[in-house]
Design an enzyme around this catalytic site. Structure first.
Site, PDB file in Angstrom:
ATOM      1  N   HIS A   1       0.844  -1.204   0.000  1.00  0.00           N
ATOM      2  CA  HIS A   1       0.000   0.000   0.000  1.00  0.00           C
ATOM      3  C   HIS A   1       0.881   1.257   0.000  1.00  0.00           C
ATOM      4  O   HIS A   1       0.625   2.218  -0.730  1.00  0.00           O
ATOM      5  CB  HIS A   1      -0.892   0.054   1.249  1.00  0.00           C
ATOM      6  CG  HIS A   1      -1.937  -1.018   1.345  1.00  0.00           C
ATOM      7  ND1 HIS A   1      -2.133  -1.766   2.477  1.00  0.00           N
ATOM      8  CD2 HIS A   1      -2.863  -1.461   0.448  1.00  0.00           C
ATOM      9  CE1 HIS A   1      -3.120  -2.621   2.285  1.00  0.00           C
ATOM     10  NE2 HIS A   1      -3.584  -2.462   1.050  1.00  0.00           N
TER      11      HIS A   1
ATOM     12  N   LYS B   1     -18.009  -5.997   7.520  1.00  0.00           N
ATOM     13  CA  LYS B   1     -16.736  -6.703   7.729  1.00  0.00           C
ATOM     14  C   LYS B   1     -16.344  -6.565   9.194  1.00  0.00           C
ATOM     15  O   LYS B   1     -16.722  -5.589   9.847  1.00  0.00           O
ATOM     16  CB  LYS B   1     -15.633  -6.062   6.879  1.00  0.00           C
ATOM     17  CG  LYS B   1     -15.620  -6.480   5.428  1.00  0.00           C
ATOM     18  CD  LYS B   1     -14.314  -6.006   4.774  1.00  0.00           C
ATOM     19  CE  LYS B   1     -14.285  -6.245   3.275  1.00  0.00           C
ATOM     20  NZ  LYS B   1     -13.118  -5.643   2.636  1.00  0.00           N
TER      21      LYS B   1
ATOM     22  N   ARG C   1      -2.043  -6.429  -8.253  1.00  0.00           N
ATOM     23  CA  ARG C   1      -0.918  -7.348  -8.055  1.00  0.00           C
ATOM     24  C   ARG C   1      -0.955  -8.508  -9.035  1.00  0.00           C
ATOM     25  O   ARG C   1       0.027  -8.886  -9.624  1.00  0.00           O
ATOM     26  CB  ARG C   1      -0.978  -7.936  -6.633  1.00  0.00           C
ATOM     27  CG  ARG C   1      -0.655  -6.966  -5.552  1.00  0.00           C
ATOM     28  CD  ARG C   1      -1.245  -7.399  -4.237  1.00  0.00           C
ATOM     29  NE  ARG C   1      -2.692  -7.281  -4.264  1.00  0.00           N
ATOM     30  CZ  ARG C   1      -3.473  -7.439  -3.219  1.00  0.00           C
ATOM     31  NH1 ARG C   1      -2.960  -7.767  -2.056  1.00  0.00           N
ATOM     32  NH2 ARG C   1      -4.776  -7.286  -3.328  1.00  0.00           N
TER      33      ARG C   1
ATOM     34  N   SER D   1      -2.880  -7.738   3.114  1.00  0.00           N
ATOM     35  CA  SER D   1      -3.176  -7.590   4.543  1.00  0.00           C
ATOM     36  C   SER D   1      -3.556  -8.936   5.154  1.00  0.00           C
ATOM     37  O   SER D   1      -3.178  -9.238   6.293  1.00  0.00           O
ATOM     38  CB  SER D   1      -4.328  -6.594   4.749  1.00  0.00           C
ATOM     39  OG  SER D   1      -3.976  -5.335   4.253  1.00  0.00           O
TER      40      SER D   1
HETATM   41  P1  ADP Z   1      -9.687  -3.691  -0.240  1.00  0.00           P
HETATM   42  O1  ADP Z   1     -10.411  -4.110   0.981  1.00  0.00           O
HETATM   43  O2  ADP Z   1     -10.324  -2.589  -1.044  1.00  0.00           O
HETATM   44  O3  ADP Z   1      -9.158  -4.833  -1.087  1.00  0.00           O
HETATM   45  P2  ADP Z   1      -6.963  -3.197   0.445  1.00  0.00           P
HETATM   46  O4  ADP Z   1      -6.521  -2.298   1.532  1.00  0.00           O
HETATM   47  O5  ADP Z   1      -6.578  -4.638   0.590  1.00  0.00           O
HETATM   48  O6  ADP Z   1      -8.458  -2.928   0.375  1.00  0.00           O
HETATM   49  O7  ADP Z   1      -6.405  -2.705  -0.968  1.00  0.00           O
HETATM   50  C1  ADP Z   1      -6.633  -1.421  -1.491  1.00  0.00           C
HETATM   51  C2  ADP Z   1      -6.038  -1.322  -2.879  1.00  0.00           C
HETATM   52  O8  ADP Z   1      -4.634  -1.571  -2.828  1.00  0.00           O
HETATM   53  C3  ADP Z   1      -6.574  -2.310  -3.908  1.00  0.00           C
HETATM   54  O9  ADP Z   1      -6.600  -1.666  -5.161  1.00  0.00           O
HETATM   55  C4  ADP Z   1      -5.549  -3.423  -3.902  1.00  0.00           C
HETATM   56  O10 ADP Z   1      -5.525  -4.123  -5.120  1.00  0.00           O
HETATM   57  C5  ADP Z   1      -4.274  -2.619  -3.702  1.00  0.00           C
HETATM   58  N1  ADP Z   1      -3.198  -3.378  -3.082  1.00  0.00           N
HETATM   59  C6  ADP Z   1      -3.270  -4.160  -1.991  1.00  0.00           C
HETATM   60  N2  ADP Z   1      -2.076  -4.718  -1.710  1.00  0.00           N
HETATM   61  C7  ADP Z   1      -1.206  -4.252  -2.667  1.00  0.00           C
HETATM   62  C8  ADP Z   1       0.193  -4.499  -2.958  1.00  0.00           C
HETATM   63  N3  ADP Z   1       0.930  -5.324  -2.228  1.00  0.00           N
HETATM   64  N4  ADP Z   1       0.731  -3.860  -4.020  1.00  0.00           N
HETATM   65  C9  ADP Z   1      -0.042  -3.043  -4.789  1.00  0.00           C
HETATM   66  N5  ADP Z   1      -1.355  -2.798  -4.583  1.00  0.00           N
HETATM   67  C10 ADP Z   1      -1.932  -3.398  -3.543  1.00  0.00           C
END
Ligand code: ADP
Length: 177
Positions: free
Chosen positions: A22, A46, A95, A133
């Site tokens: 992120h 959630k 990803r 996450s």
């Molecule tokens: P959500 O609950 O919307 O999936 P996340 O916090 O997991 O929320 O992810 C938010 C955004 O960040 C999404 O577009 C996801 O694809 C992207 N994302 C999550 N992890 C990574 C990573 N390791 N590298 C690049 N983008 C990521």
């Protein structure tokens, strides 16, 4: 209605917790756009590990040095939040092929809801493309039993202690001879 700013992007996610992946998207987004708003998604259906207040505190500490980045909590639809911010762009990270499929569907739905907002995708950097996450929560949960989980390869430093606290056993295990 006032025109949305195409130089202002919004990046919404759960950030439960925020990862190095992120942070990479946020740093690169902050270089591409004049302003970047990071929205912490609050989804009542959630049950997150960290409360919105905990996530807000961690993001403030980690992203504080980025001058053109601000942080907010988001309830309701992400596109409505983007519009409320006056931003013209929704930033997302991808990803894997699975991410691309999911994100593409979501961006089509968002385009119907708000055609004036463009979604911009950044490809994950190779070194962070395996980080999510949910993986980190698993590592923290399972690693806390052995005390050797390598969390610093996955999350920024201010996340490590709060994450360990979440999985700390309520009582110390009895010592064996
Ligand atoms: P959500 O609950 O919307 O999936 P996340 O916090 O997991 O929320 O992810 C938010 C955004 O960040 C999404 O577009 C996801 O694809 C992207 N994302 C999550 N992890 C990574 C990573 N390791 N590298 C690049 N983008 C990521």
């Amino acid at each position: 209605m006032p025109k949305l700013n195409p130089r202002h992007a919004v990046y919404v996610g759960s950030f439960d917790p925020i990862t190095l992946g992120h942070c990479d998207i946020i740093t690169r987004g902050a270089r591409l756009f004049d302003h970047l708003t990071v929205g912490i998604g609050i989804n009542p259906s959630k049950s997150p590990l960290f409360t919105p207040q905990e996530r807000l505190a961690m993001l403030r500490e980690i992203l504080g040095p980025l001058q053109n980045v601000e942080i907010a909590c988001v309830e309701g639809l992400a596109v409505s939040f983007v519009k409320d911010c006056g931003a013209g762009v929704m930033l997302r990270g991808v990803r894997t092929l699975t991410d691309i499929e999911t994100e593409f569907t979501m961006s089509l739905a968002n385009h119907v809801l708000a055609p004036e907002i463009e979604t911009v995708f950044l490809m994950a950097s190779e070194k962070y493309s395996h980080i999510s996450s949910s993986l980190i929560k698993q590592i923290a949960m399972l690693g806390s039993n052995t005390g050797d989980e390598p969390l610093s390869s996955f999350v920024p430093l201010p996340v490590i202690e709060p994450l360990r606290m979440k999985f700390r056993p309520a009582t110390e295990p009895p010592t064996t001879r």
